[in-house]
Design a protein around this motif. Structure first.
Motif, PDB file in Angstrom:
ATOM      1  N   ALA A 155     102.565  -0.065  30.388  1.00 27.65           N
ATOM      2  CA  ALA A 155     103.490  -0.441  31.950  1.00 27.65           C
ATOM      3  C   ALA A 155     103.388   0.672  32.736  1.00 27.65           C
ATOM      4  O   ALA A 155     102.796   1.737  32.432  1.00 27.65           O
ATOM      5  CB  ALA A 155     105.006  -0.603  31.412  1.00 27.65           C
ATOM      6  N   ILE A 156     103.566   0.176  33.987  1.00 29.55           N
ATOM      7  CA  ILE A 156     103.461   1.131  35.174  1.00 29.55           C
ATOM      8  C   ILE A 156     104.552   1.249  35.966  1.00 29.55           C
ATOM      9  O   ILE A 156     105.227   0.043  36.164  1.00 29.55           O
ATOM     10  CB  ILE A 156     102.090   1.112  35.866  1.00 29.55           C
ATOM     11  N   ALA A 157     105.029   2.251  36.557  1.00 32.62           N
ATOM     12  CA  ALA A 157     106.181   2.363  37.279  1.00 32.62           C
ATOM     13  C   ALA A 157     106.394   3.553  38.170  1.00 32.62           C
ATOM     14  O   ALA A 157     105.477   4.499  37.966  1.00 32.62           O
ATOM     15  CB  ALA A 157     107.661   2.275  36.591  1.00 32.62           C
ATOM     16  N   GLY A 158     107.039   3.476  39.502  1.00 35.80           N
ATOM     17  CA  GLY A 158     106.931   4.719  40.230  1.00 35.80           C
ATOM     18  C   GLY A 158     107.982   4.234  41.466  1.00 35.80           C
ATOM     19  O   GLY A 158     108.174   3.374  41.567  1.00 35.80           O
ATOM     20  N   LEU A 159     107.900   5.249  42.274  1.00 33.48           N
ATOM     21  CA  LEU A 159     108.728   5.443  43.563  1.00 33.48           C
ATOM     22  C   LEU A 159     108.152   5.527  44.693  1.00 33.48           C
ATOM     23  O   LEU A 159     107.208   6.517  44.814  1.00 33.48           O
ATOM     24  CB  LEU A 159     110.159   6.497  43.265  1.00 33.48           C
ATOM     25  N   SER A 160     108.688   4.987  45.726  1.00 33.00           N
ATOM     26  CA  SER A 160     107.859   5.267  47.020  1.00 33.00           C
ATOM     27  C   SER A 160     106.408   5.239  47.046  1.00 33.00           C
ATOM     28  O   SER A 160     105.850   4.123  46.765  1.00 33.00           O
ATOM     29  CB  SER A 160     108.595   6.638  47.647  1.00 33.00           C
ATOM     30  N   MET A 161     105.840   6.278  47.251  1.00 31.25           N
ATOM     31  CA  MET A 161     103.991   6.252  47.291  1.00 31.25           C
ATOM     32  C   MET A 161     103.900   5.890  45.996  1.00 31.25           C
ATOM     33  O   MET A 161     102.680   5.194  45.796  1.00 31.25           O
ATOM     34  CB  MET A 161     103.757   7.596  47.483  1.00 31.25           C
ATOM     35  N   GLY A 162     104.655   6.062  44.862  1.00 39.37           N
ATOM     36  CA  GLY A 162     104.269   5.801  43.619  1.00 39.37           C
ATOM     37  C   GLY A 162     104.659   4.432  43.326  1.00 39.37           C
ATOM     38  O   GLY A 162     103.874   3.729  42.455  1.00 39.37           O
ATOM     39  N   GLY A 163     105.611   3.772  44.127  1.00 40.42           N
ATOM     40  CA  GLY A 163     105.876   2.417  43.808  1.00 40.42           C
ATOM     41  C   GLY A 163     104.751   1.498  44.279  1.00 40.42           C
ATOM     42  O   GLY A 163     104.505   0.670  43.943  1.00 40.42           O
ATOM     43  N   GLY A 164     104.221   2.182  45.647  1.00 41.40           N
ATOM     44  CA  GLY A 164     102.851   1.583  46.153  1.00 41.40           C
ATOM     45  C   GLY A 164     101.615   1.630  45.210  1.00 41.40           C
ATOM     46  O   GLY A 164     100.848   0.695  44.963  1.00 41.40           O
ATOM     47  N   GLY A 165     101.611   2.824  44.488  1.00 39.41           N
ATOM     48  CA  GLY A 165     100.579   2.846  43.464  1.00 39.41           C
ATOM     49  C   GLY A 165     100.801   1.887  42.334  1.00 39.41           C
ATOM     50  O   GLY A 165      99.910   1.111  41.924  1.00 39.41           O
ATOM     51  N   SER A 166     102.110   1.498  41.860  1.00 39.58           N
ATOM     52  CA  SER A 166     102.230   0.736  41.018  1.00 39.58           C
ATOM     53  C   SER A 166     102.068  -0.753  41.335  1.00 39.58           C
ATOM     54  O   SER A 166     101.463  -1.573  40.491  1.00 39.58           O
ATOM     55  CB  SER A 166     104.018   0.870  40.661  1.00 39.58           C
ATOM     56  N   PHE A 167     102.386  -1.120  42.445  1.00 41.86           N
ATOM     57  CA  PHE A 167     102.178  -2.507  43.108  1.00 41.86           C
ATOM     58  C   PHE A 167     100.476  -2.601  43.017  1.00 41.86           C
ATOM     59  O   PHE A 167      99.894  -3.476  42.463  1.00 41.86           O
ATOM     60  CB  PHE A 167     102.484  -2.540  44.541  1.00 41.86           C
ATOM     61  N   MET A 168      99.714  -1.641  43.668  1.00 46.66           N
ATOM     62  CA  MET A 168      98.242  -1.915  43.793  1.00 46.66           C
ATOM     63  C   MET A 168      97.574  -1.721  42.566  1.00 46.66           C
ATOM     64  O   MET A 168      96.760  -2.767  42.343  1.00 46.66           O
ATOM     65  CB  MET A 168      97.870  -0.751  44.901  1.00 46.66           C
TER      66      MET A 168
END
Length: 297
Positions: A155-168
């Motif tokens: 699985a992948i998760a992240g916040l802010s810039m890391g949220g963008g990384g999770s999406f892409m």
């Protein structure tokens, strides 16, 4: 004056208390995971030593089994220690596992703040962080640690810039992740004109075709439109953004785009802003959400 029998009772009581204390200490130690936040690996792609942090579950050292993995991405301005220091990943994950809300898992937290900030390859192709992540980091950690290297257990998760990384990452590689949990995510520039203006502000000039192609590949809305319904549905989505977060518009648009395309997803808007207070409250829910997939519901 104490009798012999009285002294024996006192000794037995003291021994019992000592035994209870030892049992408690042993149990306490057994319930604690470990975090290593200054690990390094050599990257040929980025031509540098790259740092990363790892959370190992409480029973990792006493078992021989393999574990599911969560890649947990930090935001802009932080590094691999962000989720450790400010996100309190050790305490929160230990508690979630102890309470039975999360399955024991390994959490990998890479550094995307050294060299060039961000989780993607540069538009010029001279900085290839995304290639490093998939071609070097993932194979390295999944070989070094006892990680189950299958989609269901990743699985992948992240916040802010890391949220963008999770999406892409999940949108471009749905075959690799069972769940994706973007938190307060930067979904990319909301329009091609916005992206062009950002490049102009940074004094970066590229031909229009290159700019358009890069924008389409690094915008969650564009990727959702371009992705097949089958691929989108193969990932379990959990999207979370505070009602006072400055990134609320992008997350709302993603929610609407997924609704229109009939992609199942969880969308949460809670009271809060772009802050660690908000994300610390999000993490236990993320751990429970990804554990559902690890357990196959």
């Amino acid at each position: 004056m104490y009798t012999v029998r009285g002294r024996n009772l006192i000794n037995m009581r003291n021994n019992l208390l000592l035994l209870c204390a030892l049992v408690w200490l042993t149990a306490s130690n057994a319930q604690t995971g470990k975090v290593f936040d200054a690990l390094t690996m050599k990257s040929e792609i980025l031509k540098s030593e790259r740092k990363f942090a790892v959370y190992l579950p409480p029973d990792y050292e006493t078992s021989n089994r393999s574990y599911p993995v969560l890649y947990l991405l930090h935001g802009a301005g932080d590094d691999q220690t962000g989720w450790v220091q400010f996100g309190e990943v050790l305490r929160i994950t230990d508690n979630a596992i102890q309470e039975g809300k999360a399955t024991p898992m390994i959490i990998v937290m890479p550094d995307a703040n050294t060299g060039t900030r961000g989780y993607f390859n540069s538009i010029k192709g001279d900085w290839r962080y995304e290639d490093f992540f998939f071609e070097e980091l993932m194979p390295y950690v999944e070989k070094k640690y006892r990680i189950k290297g299958e989609k269901r257990f990743r699985a992948i998760a992240g916040l802010s810039m890391g949220g963008g990384g999770s999406f892409m990452y999940a949108l471009r590689h749905p075959e690799l992740f069972s769940s994706a949990c973007p938190l307060s995510a930067y979904i990319g520039a909301l329009s091609l004109d916005d992206f062009k203006q950002r490049l102009k502000n940074n004094n970066e000039k590229y031909e229009d075709g290159l700019v358009s192609a890069y924008y389409e590949k690094h915008n969650a809305l564009s990727l959702i439109q371009a992705s097949s319904l089958e691929d989108l549905k193969s990932v379990r989505w959990y999207i979370d953004c505070g009602d006072d977060d400055f990134l609320y518009e992008g997350n709302s648009l993603v929610h609407i785009a997924m609704k229109k395309k009939e992609v199942p997803h969880e969308y949460r808007v809670r009271e809060g802003r772009h802050s660690w207070t908000y994300w610390r409250e999000s993490l236990p829910v993320v751990l429970e959400f990804v554990s559902d997939a690890f357990h196959q519901y």
